[in-house]
Design a protein around this motif. Sequence first.
Motif, mmCIF file in Angstrom:
data_model
loop_
_atom_site.group_PDB
_atom_site.id
_atom_site.type_symbol
_atom_site.label_atom_id
_atom_site.label_comp_id
_atom_site.label_asym_id
_atom_site.label_seq_id
_atom_site.Cartn_x
_atom_site.Cartn_y
_atom_site.Cartn_z
ATOM 1 N N ILE A 256 -4.465 4.921 2.941
ATOM 2 C CA ILE A 256 -4.831 5.845 4.025
ATOM 3 C C ILE A 256 -5.127 5.068 5.298
ATOM 4 C CG2 ILE A 256 -6.625 7.474 4.779
ATOM 5 C CD1 ILE A 256 -6.679 8.227 1.645
ATOM 6 N N GLY A 278 -11.018 5.829 4.887
ATOM 7 C CA GLY A 278 -10.070 6.034 3.789
ATOM 8 C C GLY A 278 -10.766 6.160 2.447
ATOM 9 N N SER A 329 0.704 7.367 4.595
ATOM 10 C CA SER A 329 -0.188 6.917 3.524
ATOM 11 C C SER A 329 0.492 6.931 2.163
ATOM 12 C CB SER A 329 -1.430 7.816 3.461
ATOM 13 O OG SER A 329 -2.147 7.796 4.667
#
Length: 363
Positions: A256, A278, A329
């Motif tokens: 992420i 993240g 991601s």
Amino acid sequence: MVKSIYSPRKYVQGSGVLTELERYVGSLGNSFLVVADPFVLEDAVKKIGKGFEGSESEVIFEKFNGECTKKEIDRLIEIAKVKKSDAVIAIGGGKTLDTVKAIGYYTKLPVVIIPTLASCDAPCTALSVIYTEKGEFSEYLFLPENPDIVIVDTDIIVKAPVKFLAAGMGDAFATYYEARACYKADANNLVGTKITKAALALAELCHKTLLEDGLKAKLSNEKGVLTKALENIIEANIYLSGVGAESSGLAAAHAISNGLTVLTELHHASHGEKVAFGTLVQLVLEDAPEEEIREALSFMKNVGLPVSLEEMGVNVINKEAIMKAAEASCAEGDTMHNMPFTVTPEDVYGAIIVANELGKQFK
């Protein structure tokens, strides 16, 4: 089934160790190329010069140009070849360190890492993160060897702005959660083998140290004083996280973070800040207990990490932009596949939105 744990051959941490540098690196050769961040170059010349006082070794200093790109790596490789260096030494932040690790890989020269910040776990890992000339994530360069020597002079790190220590804690904070996810998924670690109990223990110790000493270390750094708590957090940020993450694996939090680099508003945000956010997103993806999410938010707030996209500089939540970050991601070859369940871009998009709201509402 093959398990393994990888680490630097030598890790040295303490007050003033840089002024005794030859004691630790002298066995590597007689000619050293030192690549230094611009803001530490002058100080590095003085301290490393003192560390080689009375030595016949040749030490050449070169300024790092600011981004770990293929172009910068190639530039410095040519200098190492021309100067016939026996080893390359990095002194600076994560991108400088990653660049020199890549130089060592391509030239087959020993690598010495001297971090000036405890801002990430890059010093100990057999990994370089390569970026484009625009500062966007390009690729991971997985290296066959860890750095030969990592030297951490805490006198230097205590003088750095506290935001860097906080960023390092953000990067380190993901270590346990990603290790846990990789272990559940029976995923490979970053060196392509299964996870040892020792690696998991390092990840857990990293987590425990952050929760116990994070706030105290932040206050020590703010006041410019070395304490046991600060020494512990420096070790957690650099060694426990570096070896723990590499030998346990990465999962959603780092994927992420890489995805968030497509948002231009976040180009100024540190790697650790993006990884910490993240981690929140990963906890939402996992549907973690509310108590665990609140503990994570509390820790991040206490040590000065942003807990929402707005706090990182995204003033308007644009659905299309967030979806692009979510898609990035989940890119092939990134570490999202190490989660113990299938994750789609739509899943990540929803988790980013909810994590952001949790951060905004947290008191």
